[in-house]
Design an enzyme around this catalytic site. Structure first.
Site, PDB file in Angstrom:
ATOM      1  N   ASN A  36       0.682  -1.197  -0.131  1.00 36.47           N
ATOM      2  CA  ASN A  36       0.210   0.187  -0.054  1.00 36.47           C
ATOM      3  C   ASN A  36       0.895   1.267  -0.048  1.00 36.47           C
ATOM      4  O   ASN A  36       0.377   2.345  -0.475  1.00 36.47           O
ATOM      5  CB  ASN A  36      -1.179  -0.049   1.243  1.00 36.47           C
ATOM      6  CG  ASN A  36      -2.057  -0.993   1.327  1.00 36.47           C
ATOM      7  OD1 ASN A  36      -1.794  -2.215   1.171  1.00 36.47           O
ATOM      8  ND2 ASN A  36      -3.200  -0.492   0.797  1.00 36.47           N
ATOM      9  N   GLY A  49      -7.770   9.190   9.502  1.00 35.16           N
ATOM     10  CA  GLY A  49      -8.352   8.876  10.987  1.00 35.16           C
ATOM     11  C   GLY A  49      -9.165   7.873  11.006  1.00 35.16           C
ATOM     12  O   GLY A  49     -10.142   8.142  11.930  1.00 35.16           O
ATOM     13  N   LEU A  50      -8.831   6.883  10.229  1.00 33.15           N
ATOM     14  CA  LEU A  50      -9.769   5.466  10.372  1.00 33.15           C
ATOM     15  C   LEU A  50      -9.088   4.320  11.242  1.00 33.15           C
ATOM     16  O   LEU A  50      -9.275   3.255  10.940  1.00 33.15           O
ATOM     17  CB  LEU A  50     -10.059   5.201   9.011  1.00 33.15           C
ATOM     18  CG  LEU A  50     -11.042   5.918   8.221  1.00 33.15           C
ATOM     19  CD1 LEU A  50     -11.266   5.575   6.900  1.00 33.15           C
ATOM     20  CD2 LEU A  50     -12.354   6.435   8.978  1.00 33.15           C
ATOM     21  N   GLY A  51      -7.765   4.806  11.911  1.00 32.97           N
ATOM     22  CA  GLY A  51      -7.236   3.780  12.579  1.00 32.97           C
ATOM     23  C   GLY A  51      -6.329   2.725  11.909  1.00 32.97           C
ATOM     24  O   GLY A  51      -6.058   1.748  12.278  1.00 32.97           O
ATOM     25  N   SER A  62      -3.060   2.718  11.174  1.00 33.27           N
ATOM     26  CA  SER A  62      -1.565   2.397  11.900  1.00 33.27           C
ATOM     27  C   SER A  62      -2.256   1.342  13.223  1.00 33.27           C
ATOM     28  O   SER A  62      -1.439   0.679  13.479  1.00 33.27           O
ATOM     29  CB  SER A  62      -1.160   3.577  12.633  1.00 33.27           C
ATOM     30  OG  SER A  62      -1.766   4.492  13.554  1.00 33.27           O
ATOM     31  N   GLU A  90       1.699   1.396  18.425  1.00 28.64           N
ATOM     32  CA  GLU A  90       0.995   2.786  18.155  1.00 28.64           C
ATOM     33  C   GLU A  90       1.725   3.986  18.851  1.00 28.64           C
ATOM     34  O   GLU A  90       2.104   4.872  18.370  1.00 28.64           O
ATOM     35  CB  GLU A  90      -0.389   2.822  18.820  1.00 28.64           C
ATOM     36  CG  GLU A  90      -1.559   2.463  18.048  1.00 28.64           C
ATOM     37  CD  GLU A  90      -1.919   2.965  16.735  1.00 28.64           C
ATOM     38  OE1 GLU A  90      -2.942   3.920  16.947  1.00 28.64           O
ATOM     39  OE2 GLU A  90      -1.073   3.223  16.025  1.00 28.64           O
ATOM     40  N   ASP A 104      -7.832   3.500  19.512  1.00 34.02           N
ATOM     41  CA  ASP A 104      -7.723   2.599  18.157  1.00 34.02           C
ATOM     42  C   ASP A 104      -7.153   1.311  18.237  1.00 34.02           C
ATOM     43  O   ASP A 104      -8.034   0.469  17.374  1.00 34.02           O
ATOM     44  CB  ASP A 104      -6.840   3.503  17.216  1.00 34.02           C
ATOM     45  CG  ASP A 104      -7.547   4.916  16.750  1.00 34.02           C
ATOM     46  OD1 ASP A 104      -8.382   5.407  17.337  1.00 34.02           O
ATOM     47  OD2 ASP A 104      -6.924   5.605  15.727  1.00 34.02           O
TER      48      ASP A 104
END
Length: 394
Positions: free
Chosen positions: A55, A142-144, A146, A191, A202
């Site tokens: 990715n 902002g969708l978690g 990582s 994280e 998250d």
């Protein structure tokens, strides 16, 4: 060390209600997003460690003997409990990987997180392996993404090193509660490598999935939450979470008698949403959906009042409202992403028309669900077809 190939996945996350208010001690509801990150681990016997992240266009390898030289700086913890990365350890890894101090690009942070978790979890007996990670989640939205990456790494490395079991499976399996706690603890350390001082929400969503209640640093799962179908839309408008949070704080200090009731109302929305979701033991009724839609509309207005809206989000809400749908921003606001609730009996033509209009605005859309299951172990037959291809969007 186990010699079996592993394939694990973890969900992304969205904030259903409570963003920004949670910074000021109010309740937030975070839910698993069924756009997932997948990891395949293949044991090797050629003394190499390879990580492939298509990715972001990254493929790196090292010899186990070179990595072994770093092991003394990453001592095993008692009872294999997770250990926070020290500045000294991160400096050692940056030097090893040729990463300059202050570098915060996605590739560098992903590599550092992998190296830290690999060395810390596997300890003295470093396995030779190949790891491939691919994701349906966009980065930096902002969708978690990582956290899903860290959860997958932690689960795979803990399993291959024998720290947790390899669950028996036919299609999809999950670990025990005790093992999930260990996975979550190590994912939180990943994280920390990436974000410095994360909240832990998250990675908790990535580990347990479903829905979580977060308030004043306390995270607790919400039982029996149904999956909800949504349209997730990325406005592609960049934003600074730090700036938006600071703006809300300034307003609160300047107008406490105005802002505090708004934040308290957002808290009440989170509480009411939780009540509705938990009350729907046998599934959500039409009345339940009507309440959830009203809560979405009210919260979106509140988020505009506290100053985290954006013309792109206003446009998004106008488009979906014209099709009888209800939307709100999710996360920091100021652009970014929004969620639109889809009732089960909605006509596909309505959704397709909304997606087309949003796409014409330059936005990116996914039909997916929230309340998705947490980290899971997959058989190869259970994986979606052509999983390495990015998820289709409008």
């Amino acid at each position: 060390m186990t010699g079996r190939e592993l394939c694990v996945s973890a969900p992304g996350k969205v904030i259903l209600h409570g963003e920004h208010a949670v910074v000021h001690g109010k309740v937030a509801l975070a839910v698993g997003l069924n756009l997932r990150t997948f990891l395949r681990l293949k044991p090797m016997n050629d003394n190499t460690v390879l990580i492939n992240l298509p990715n972001i266009g990254t493929k790196l390898s090292w010899t186990t003997s070179d990595l072994q030289a770093l092991v003394p700086s990453f001592q095993e913890s008692p009872e294999h409990k997770s250990v926070s990365p020290s500045p000294e350890q991160l400096d050692i890894l940056k030097t090893f990987a040729g990463i300059s101090n202050g570098t915060k690009d996605t590739e560098s942070l992903a590599v550092l997180a992998f190296l830290y978790l690999y060395l810390s979890i596997c300890g003295r007996e470093l396995p030779s392996l190949e790891i491939l990670v691919w994701s349906q989640l966009p980065t930096g939205a902002g969708l978690g993404s990582s956290a899903a990456y860290s959860v997958c790494l932690a689960a795979a490395l803990l399993t291959v090193s024998g720290r947790i079991s390899h669950p028996a499976q036919e299609v999809i399996a999950r670990w025990t509660q005790t093992e999930l706690i260990l996975i979550n603890g190590w994912a939180f350390q990943g994280e920390k490598v990436i974000h410095g001082n994360p909240s832990g929400v998250d990675n908790a969503v990535g580990t347990w999935g479903g829905a979580l209640r977060y308030q004043a640093g306390q995270i607790s799962p919400i039982e029996r939450v149904p999956e909800l179908q949504i349209l997730l839309t990325n406005t592609r408008v960049p934003r600074s979470t730090k700036t938006l949070v600071a703006g809300v704080k300034d307003k609160l200090l300047k107008y406490p008698d105005i802002m505090e009731p708004v934040l308290s109302s957002i808290n009440a929305i989170s509480e009411e949403c939780q009540r509705v979701l938990q009350a729907a033991v046998e599934g959500l009724s039409k009345e339940h959906y009507s309440v959830l839609e009203e809560l979405i509309d009210i919260n979106q207005h509140h988020l505009n009042v506290i100053g985290v809206g954006h013309p792109s989000l206003d446009r998004l809400c106008q488009v979906t409202a014209s099709h009888g749908l209800h939307s709100k921003l999710t996360g920091a606001g100021g652009g970014g992403c929004a969620i639109t609730l889809l009732q089960p009996d909605i006509e596909p033509t309505v959704v397709d028309a909304a997606k087309q209009q949003l796409s014409d605005c330059g936005y990116q859309c996914w039909e997916t669900s929230i309340g998705a299951p947490g980290v899971s172990l997959h058989s190869s037959s259970s994986l979606p077809d052509d999983i390495t291809r990015p998820l289709n969007t409008a």
